[in-house]
Design an enzyme around this catalytic site. Sequence first.
Site, short mmCIF file in Angstrom:
data_model
loop_
_atom_site.label_atom_id
_atom_site.label_comp_id
_atom_site.label_asym_id
_atom_site.label_seq_id
_atom_site.Cartn_x
_atom_site.Cartn_y
_atom_site.Cartn_z
N ASP A 9 9.20 -4.95 4.94
CA ASP A 9 8.08 -4.02 4.79
C ASP A 9 7.67 -3.59 6.20
O ASP A 9 8.07 -4.18 7.20
CB ASP A 9 6.93 -4.67 4.02
CG ASP A 9 6.12 -3.63 3.24
OD1 ASP A 9 6.14 -2.44 3.63
OD2 ASP A 9 5.47 -4.00 2.25
N GLU A 48 -8.72 2.89 -5.01
CA GLU A 48 -7.74 1.81 -5.20
C GLU A 48 -6.41 2.25 -4.60
O GLU A 48 -5.92 3.34 -4.87
CB GLU A 48 -7.58 1.43 -6.67
CG GLU A 48 -7.21 2.58 -7.59
CD GLU A 48 -6.99 2.12 -9.02
OE1 GLU A 48 -6.94 0.92 -9.29
OE2 GLU A 48 -6.85 3.01 -9.89
#
Length: 717
Positions: free
Chosen positions: A247, A459
């Site tokens: 990542d 979110e």
Amino acid sequence: MEIVKNEVKNAEYEKRARSLVAQMTLEEKAFQMLNGAPAIERLGIKAYNWWNEALHGVARAGTATVFPQAISLAASFDEDFIEKVADAISTEGRAKFNAQQKYDDYDIYKGLTFWSPNVNIFRDPRWGRGHETFGEDPYLTSRLGVRFVEGLQGHDENYMKAAACAKHFAVHSGPEDLRHEFNAEADIQDMYETYLPAFKACVQEAKVEAVMGAYNRTNGEPCCGSRTLLQDILRNEWGFKGHVVSDCWAIKDFHQGHGVTAGAEESVAMAVNNGCDLNCGDLFVYVTDAVKKGMIPEERVDEALVHLFTTRMKLGLFDEKKETPFDDIPYTAVDSKEMQALNLEAAEKCIVLLKNEDSLLPLDRSRIGTIGVIGPNANNRKALVGNYEGTASRYFTIAEGIQDYVGDEIRVLVSEGCHLYQNQISNLSQGKDRDSEVKAVCEASDVVVMCLGLDSGLEGEEGDQGNQYASGDKPNLNLPGRQQEILEIACASGKPVVLVVLSGSALAINWADEHVPAIVQGWYPGAQGGKAIARVLFGDKNPEGKMPVTFYRTLEELPAFTDYSMKDRTYRYMKNEALYPFGFGLSYTTFAYSDIEVSSETVGDKGITVRAVLTNTGDREGTETVQIYVKADREGTPNAQLKGIRKVSLQAGESRKIEVSLPADAFALYDKQGVNKVEAGQYFVFVGGAQPDSRSEKMTGRKVTMIPVHVEETFVL
């Protein structure tokens, strides 16, 4: 025959890759392990940036079809359709890539290696990135993940259309603000029953080309440098042949966040030695020094590069133009009428009807003179698309979709109602600055559509611009700001109210469930979302979506956000009654099941087949999602778990025979040592349009059929 040809072709690509890598200097090798890999002109290697995104459409690279967000697509419960969408995404990806290459554009988001899908399990409704996933269930996530990968990568026997990437391996599902230092602890049983199945399916069934490690540690090991995950499980146990990517900037977390290494070189050595091939970021520039100091064997660097260049060769990037069947895809394939039609179909398939008291929906336009469209999501484009999004050439908000649908026949009154999360719209106001407008619109309207919920500014991923709460995670399950207040104002008007919720996760809309006659969950429905919602509200499209996550009544029933045990989480382990259960969704028609039977009451290593006749007993066409659940009849086992899905479209009055195979694996459970066993004893197979819980039965008015079967002797899979 195709598999054999693929193996032969892949061996050829690997041989070519080894030959190419053998000609590189150590410094050249190190830089090829970065996501922004530079050109090596003397070897005929073009620059290539590995970082590209395609979660629900080609992202961050200009105009592309913006399909519904991943959680929305999951609500379709339709694996055939998911592959169709992914195939469309890879078509646009190739079309854009062909144009970019023509004009020598090798920038970020311009490659064919798409870091999608996200097959993490949405275990907690607070997690901001949950809307990137296919929901809370490992079976559903596995089926949709596999077909999404197959759609992206294609079925050509010689070349991949695009390279998919299963992420984030493994266990990651919040909290976002702790991910760079957090240790997610999960026992072997939870790992194998919940957190790993979708990755395994993507690797073994779909032959996913890449796997991305997570930011967090899992059971003490940083995921992007975890020997357990990347070597023992991924390579050795599952036989993964592709490449592993970190990542972004996750390697520096080893020393800066997790504190498991002393500095950059140690972190790089841990990542590379344990199986990470590609660094999203720039820390692998230390590979050269680490090799020279004996911290990384150069053979391991070579192995990583063979993985990477094999991927590029599978994509045809080292062959002459026109050799792949995808080199002729024109730029005009992007955002075409066909793509827009598919996008509208996707949005329609994802919408879930949660409540429809006295059949308020579909709305009868002949009886409506004025319709009120109220709420902060009435005209909010951000609530259409979610995150990791592309740019659509046109967006249809709910208000716009309704306005276009009714034309001049019906007056549409629109009000923002309130700010999405703040107490007022104008900072200079005394507060409640649209309440009078809400009341006026309700008074003038024959029916009111309330557009509430969330958007990707509330979110999302840590660091996303605009996240207002907890680094993208939700602090609670409430409607933010004053949304509940304006909903109550609308209901107090006495006019029929339809609530349309746009969100990527669960909200505890308990008051609405008691007081609002019709409720629709629209998720983040993509650029065509408003048009699709209008077609559902007025009955041109019969809703068919099902809940890919549980909507809880309260956060209090859930364990701590940082607790990764599955106890009391998701429909598979929860004890309380849900507000809206996983697998639930209503229709404008009704379906009946008859002649339900199993091929054998004894389950052996070949499994069993479930047969039934499905009839549309209503007065309009509709699509049923046949769901098969399995429950082991013994203590300490999960609730009934989804193990089979079949989508069936029927005209009014039409019947059809259906068959769903349940392999032996559908009856297997992992023990505490991670052994997958089918234990001797009794099991229950449930067949119907929902899971066999009391809440679903109450809301549908139908009981799911239960069939007992048994296993005579325990066997290991």
